[in-house]
Design an enzyme around this catalytic site. Structure first.
Site, PDB file in Angstrom:
ATOM      1  CG  ASP A 132      -1.886   1.086   1.339  1.00  0.00           C
ATOM      2  OD1 ASP A 132      -1.662   2.116   0.676  1.00  0.00           O
ATOM      3  OD2 ASP A 132      -2.877   0.924   2.079  1.00  0.00           O
ATOM      4  CG  HIS A 133       3.223   4.055  -3.130  1.00  0.00           C
ATOM      5  ND1 HIS A 133       4.194   4.426  -2.229  1.00  0.00           N
ATOM      6  CD2 HIS A 133       3.745   4.304  -4.349  1.00  0.00           C
ATOM      7  CE1 HIS A 133       5.250   4.896  -2.868  1.00  0.00           C
ATOM      8  NE2 HIS A 133       5.012   4.828  -4.165  1.00  0.00           N
TER       9      HIS A 133
END
Ligand code: CAO
Length: 444
Positions: A416-417
């Site tokens: 999850d950036h």
């Protein structure tokens, strides 16, 4: 002594043959008297067949799409102790059963003579199709009741069942979607509109050639809704890497005999779990979740590793708890056990909750890399593909190196950036690869 009862289709009025459109119970389910067992549909009406007695479903004798008529076997029921033998419904009773707009079968008054309990067993006709206005959603009585209880508006739901019928899974997926939407801010497009997509193409495939309709399994419908939510609401990036597992594979093979004697395989996945825990300790933000407001990271001090298991009904992700406190033999034994439970459909909801990080291994099947979808609210998932023996350049920066055959394992880490930066992900996979190359690091 448990007593087996053959539950058969009662008198269903003028219909000789009707389609089984829903199976509402599974072997092993406990049912009450009047619990709906299956839904059947003629060209005029839909009706549910209730259980004539309380007990445990032992064996199903129908499947979706079967055509049944009066007297067709539905299932074998092990009647609960003290249950009176279930009488077969009579024609008169079935015909006299009042149409029940509510989902619940008409309950017999307490004073009803025991000799004529038939009305309670009679099928419960749903609204005849002919009377359903064009806009009225198509759903069985139990699904309507279920939707009413959850406050779901059926007119807002697309039906995934045959002829667009709304199923219980559709209602669950809809409610789940509504419940989980709130904490995760929808990704906004320029102008603040979450999504402004063209409508899904409506194509009559049969116009172009023969087709067959195959309903999605319950698991596929549920997991599909979650995967879709995760895919659109988490900015995914996938980091690819590879680990040299030549020594680890040799060690696994040497150590495998002991586990085989005990009836389970010491699989590479058990070592993967161990190595992942070591990397998660080193990089705690991978063993975390965003809080509801999306402003804090909840770092978890426990290591519960979800493992994707492929079953004939679809993908499930049972969780191996406290993987940090277990040795590879224990992990391998537990993996074998949860995979078996998953494939036998015996996992309980609790077995799939509380995960902190997931692994999806397609190594037993093939492929070189893939982009796994994060299992929210986790923030990362590791995909593992098939290891291959390859020539790898070893040593010798000054020209004295050589190609040597090494067993290389492809890794695909989706993260999850919002939580993890690319540099951190590359550090994580490099570290993980170094642990797999020398598993002694997991002892440190
Ligand atoms: N490279 C090469 N061979 C591998 C391997 C890898 N990375 N991983 C497993 N293998 C081999 C095993 O050694 C085994 O070989 P033998 O039969 O010769 O002993 C064979 O492949 C089968 O392994 P397995 O699949 O039974 O065992 P596993 O521990 O690797 O995996 C499980 C268990 C439950 C994860 C797996 O059965 C499974 O369901 N995988 C699919 C998961 C999935 O669908 N993910 C997709 C999610 S995204 O949609």
């Amino acid at each position: 002594m448990p007593r087996m009862t053959e539950v058969k289709v009662p008198d269903i009025g003028d219909f000789k043959e009707v389609d089984v459109i829903e199976i509402l119970v599974r072997p092993g389910d406990s049912v009450e008297k009047e619990t709906s067992l299956i839904t059947v549909e003629s060209d005029k009406a839909t009706m549910e067949i209730p259980s004539p007695a309380a007990g445990v479903v032992k064996e199903l004798r129908v499947k979706l799409g079967d055509k049944v008529g009066e007297g067709s076997m539905i299932l074998l029921l092990e009647a609960s102790e003290g249950e009176a033998p279930a009488p077969q419904p009579s024609k008169a009773a079935a015909i006299s059963a009042p149409p029940a707009p509510a989902a619940k079968p008409a309950a017999a008054p307490a004073t009803e003579p025991a000799a004529v309990p038939i009305a309670r067993h009679a099928p419960v006709p749903l609204e005849p199709v002919a009377e359903v206005p064009a806009f009225k959603p198509h759903a069985s009585p139990s699904v309507r009741k279920f939707a009413r209880e959850l406050g779901a508006d059926l007119s807002k739901l697309p039906g995934s069942g045959p002829k667009g019928r709304i199923t219980q899974e559709d209602v669950q997926a809809f409610v789940k979607g509504v419940m989980t939407r709130a904490p995760v801010p929808a990704p906004a497009a320029p102008g603040g509109v979450p999504f402004n997509l063209p409508e899904w193409p409506q194509v009559d495939f049969a116009k172009f050639g023969p087709v067959e309709l195959k309903p999605l399994s319950r698991i596929k419908k549920l997991s599909g809704a979650n995967l879709h939510r995760n895919w659109i609401s988490i900015p995914h990036v996938t980091q690819f890497d590879e680990a040299d597992i030549t020594e680890l594979e040799a060690f696994r093979k040497e150590s495998g005999a002991a586990s085989e004697k005990q009836g389970f395989k010491l699989t590479m996945l058990a070592f993967m779990i161990k190595a992942c825990v070591t990397a998660l300790r080193q990089y705690p933000e991978f063993n975390a979740s965003l809080d509801r407001g999306g402003e804090n990271l909840v770092l978890k001090k426990y290591f519960h590793i979800g493992v994707a298991v492929d079953t004939p009904d679809g993908l499930v992700v049972p969780v191996i708890r406290d993987a940090d406190r277990k040795g590879v033999y224990d992990l391998a034994r537990e993996l074998a056990e949860v995979s078996r439970l998953a494939r036998d459909r015996k996992l309980k909801p609790g077995d799939m909750q509380g995960g902190t990080f997931s692994i999806s291994s397609l190594g037993g099947i093939g492929g070189t890399a893939f982009t796994p979808i994060i299992n929210a609210p986790e923030v990362a998932i590791l995909g593992v593909s098939r290891s291959t023996m390859r020539p790898v350049w070893v040593g010798g920066k000054g020209g004295d190196g050589q190609f040597v055959p090494r067993l290389m394992l492809p890794l695909s880490l989706s993260y999850d950036h919002r939580v993890i930066d690319g540099a951190a992900a590359a550090r994580f996979t490099s570290y993980l690869a170094s642990v797999l190359s020398d598993i002694r690091r997991s002892l440190l």
